[in-house]
Design an enzyme around this catalytic site. Sequence first.
Site, mmCIF file in Angstrom:
data_model
loop_
_atom_site.group_PDB
_atom_site.id
_atom_site.type_symbol
_atom_site.label_atom_id
_atom_site.label_comp_id
_atom_site.label_asym_id
_atom_site.label_seq_id
_atom_site.Cartn_x
_atom_site.Cartn_y
_atom_site.Cartn_z
ATOM 1 C CG ASP A 6 -9.029 21.345 -10.450
ATOM 2 O OD1 ASP A 6 -9.112 20.657 -11.484
ATOM 3 O OD2 ASP A 6 -8.211 21.118 -9.539
ATOM 4 C CG LEU A 7 -13.013 16.267 -10.939
ATOM 5 C CD1 LEU A 7 -14.495 16.479 -10.651
ATOM 6 C CD2 LEU A 7 -12.835 15.258 -12.065
ATOM 7 N N GLY A 8 -10.252 17.706 -9.180
ATOM 8 C CA GLY A 8 -9.487 17.052 -8.119
ATOM 9 C C GLY A 8 -9.115 17.966 -6.975
ATOM 10 C CB SER A 107 -10.876 18.608 -14.841
ATOM 11 O OG SER A 107 -10.062 17.614 -14.254
ATOM 12 C CG ASN A 108 -4.788 20.176 -16.346
ATOM 13 O OD1 ASN A 108 -5.383 20.785 -17.225
ATOM 14 N ND2 ASN A 108 -3.691 20.641 -15.773
ATOM 15 C CE LYS A 141 -7.052 22.768 -14.527
ATOM 16 N NZ LYS A 141 -7.934 22.527 -13.354
ATOM 17 C CG ASP A 166 -5.679 20.926 -6.404
ATOM 18 O OD1 ASP A 166 -5.950 21.183 -7.597
ATOM 19 O OD2 ASP A 166 -5.113 19.882 -6.044
#
Length: 198
Positions: A6-8, A107-108, A141, A166
């Site tokens: 994931d990114l964030g 990523s969302n 997601k 996360d």
Amino acid sequence: MLYIFDLGNVIVDIDFSRVLGVWSDLGRVPLAMLKSRFQMGENFEQHERGEISDEQFAANLCAELDVALSYEQFTAGWQAVFVGLRPEVITLMQQLRVRGERVVILSNTNRLHCDYWPSQYPEVQQAADKLYLSQDLGMRKPEARIFQRVLQEEGVSAADAVFFDDNLENIEAARQLGITAVHVTDAQVVPDWFAHRG
């Protein structure tokens, strides 16, 4: 193996309170009021799937928060979410690729953020083989189909994939499909996970 990041708050630290802080200042609305009204509901989900434009999303969210912002002011706040890179994760991603492993980002996200973060953090794209972004895929997601799409495109079975995120809801969705999923609760989780596996 396929490693899905994931990114964030996995590769890049993000903090939504910074967004609300900017909007509070620009809109002259008490921060506590914005915090009490702010929620990631249907408007967010539609935006992340690319179903509504950035402008429509901004208008909807300003209406929900009851704050008067120009589109430029909205955008200034929206981009304040990014805090900084987690360099140790970038290093691990690069090391995995050197070993011949496949590394992708799932990523969302939304067009507004994608117009911004690649220029701020070019290391992110350089450390990944491919980016799977919700607004490009028309799904997000924790929908099972987005994980299935990534596995299908990568030609990998769920048993040969590891996913870092996360958000517990996303982790549980991945696990239901048989993907090894690691819940990233702080910056040390990813380095520790790899350290324990040598």
